[in-house]
Design an enzyme around this catalytic site. Structure first.
Site, short mmCIF file in Angstrom:
data_model
loop_
_atom_site.label_atom_id
_atom_site.label_comp_id
_atom_site.label_asym_id
_atom_site.label_seq_id
_atom_site.Cartn_x
_atom_site.Cartn_y
_atom_site.Cartn_z
CB ILE A 34 77.15 68.75 18.75
CG1 ILE A 34 76.40 69.95 18.17
CG2 ILE A 34 76.89 68.63 20.23
CD1 ILE A 34 76.76 71.28 18.76
CG ASP A 170 80.08 58.94 13.53
OD1 ASP A 170 79.12 59.64 13.87
OD2 ASP A 170 80.88 59.27 12.64
#
Ligand code: GLA
Length: 384
Positions: A34, A170
């Site tokens: 996403i 991340d």
């Protein structure tokens, strides 16, 4: 542990370190594939991560050592660097290259890295090593980058130095994670809220499939390209910067514009997964973990059938979880193609879950998974 690492540093470089830094890995609770589509994700930092012991040297040479890998590198300070093969030190070298490109002055350092995140397992060992290096250099060189600037710089390393077209999730989670909190992050605006993630009577289990992840990078970039193709097709009638600018209704009304069946399936996953994150945020806020768990399973199904990034190993993990009534929800986490799944497991039933899932998986796959109880930890920080 730091004492042992300190010994190793001394052995490697012949002098003591001056500083210790730590950056965690991450799991993503929901909102997969996403971030590069401008939507909502919900990652947490975990307590596994990368330790960096560092000291300046007087030689104008960067010296890289790792406890995890045998390869070493000694490299002079120069104007820029390029990636060398596929070795671990490309990550810190890439970060230094970006410091140089930003006009920052650098000088030689001795660096010893140690990571206890299983490497290549989808828990962001690469973002962890990038962020720990960037954070450490920023402190020691007094470079004046904000944490968000370090996140963007590290993402740039991943995209343009390493060559993976990943989103920002991340690096963001690794930098901004907080103990017992999940980050609800809007990957378009980069606004986020850290929400309570104590998970009631449950613990968060991480199940590493231990599947060697070959081709993961090229498949990942292929998905990014498919999303771009879907957006381009939709843009003929719909004004949107990202696929996630569309809700399910708008997508249903315009999906005929995407002629390629596979590309349409990819876009459907993205649009629906983004809606699921919104529902999951509400469920978590209301303490409705059962609803949250159902969304996790739905997310996995979508990644399995529409986005096709799961694989037999991850599917077997989730298949087992569905048979255990003490598991509230489970799904693959991260990029997929092997790697890790997560599961919400009743804490009193964890030992049984642990034994059963290992037996079930080993029986079907032929080798054992690794199963951990995960703790939600802090983002990057100085330890000493
Ligand atoms: C990898 C990437 C992230 C994200 C996830 C999938 O971890 O680095 O940017 O796209 O896959 O959600």
């Amino acid at each position: 542990m730091i004492d042992q690492l300190a010994e190793k540093f001394k052995l490697a470089f012949g002098h003591v370190h001056t500083n210790v830094f730590f950056a965690p890995g991450r799991v993503n609770l929901i909102g997969e594939h996403i971030d590069y589509n401008g939507g909502l994700v919900m990652p947490c930092a975990i307590t596994f991560g990368t330790y960096l012991l560092i000291a300046p040297n007087t030689t104008n040479i960067f010296r890289f050592r790792s406890v995890n890998f045998d390869e070493t590198l000694d490299i002079e300070v120069q104007d820029s660097y390029t990636k060398r093969e596929t070795l671990w030190y490309n990550y810190p070298v890439g970060v230094i290259d970006r410091f140089l490109k930003s006009g920052k002055k650098v000088k030689g350092f001795d660096m010893l890295f140690f990571g206890n995140i299983p490497i290549g397992s989808g828990l962001s060992s690469s973002a962890s090593i990038e962020i720990v290096t960037a954070f450490a250099l920023n402190v020691l060189l007094n470079s004046g980058f904000s944490k968000l600037a370090l996140v963007k710089l590290s993402k740039d390393v991943e995209n343009n130095f390493i060559g993976l077209n990943s989103g920002i999730m991340d690096q963001f989670a690794v930098a901004f994670g907080e103990v017992n909190k999940a980050l609800q992050l809007n990957c378009d605006t980069l606004e986020y809220t850290a929400v309570d993630c104590s998970l009631g009577d449950n613990v968060l289990a991480i199940i590493n499939t231990n599947k060697p992840r070959k081709l993961a990078e090229s498949k990942y970039n292929e998905r990014v390209n498919e999303c771009n193709a879907a957006l381009k097709a939709l843009n003929v009638e719909v004004e949107a910067t990202y696929l996630c600018d569309m809700d399910s209704q708008a997508f249903t009304a315009h999906q005929h514009l995407i002629k390629d069946d596979i590309v349409r399936k990819r876009a459907q996953h993205v649009v629906e997964e983004n809606q699921r994150v919104k529902q999951a945020a509400k469920a978590l806020a209301a303490g409705n973990l059962s609803a949250f768990g159902k969304l996790m399973y739905a997310s996995h199904d979508s990644l399995q059938y529409l986005y096709e990034v799961s694989g037999r190993e991850l599917d077997v993990v989730v298949e087992y979880c569905r048979t255990n009534k003490h598991v509230t929800g489970a799904r693959m986490t991260g990029a997929g193609f092997g790697g890790c799944a997560i599961a919400l497991v009743n804490k009193d039933q964890y030992d049984n879950f642990y034994k059963e899932i290992i037996a079930f998986y080993t029986n079907k796959i032929g080798y054992a998974p690794s199963v951990y109880k995960s703790m939600i930890g802090d983002g990057v920080k100085a330890l000493a």
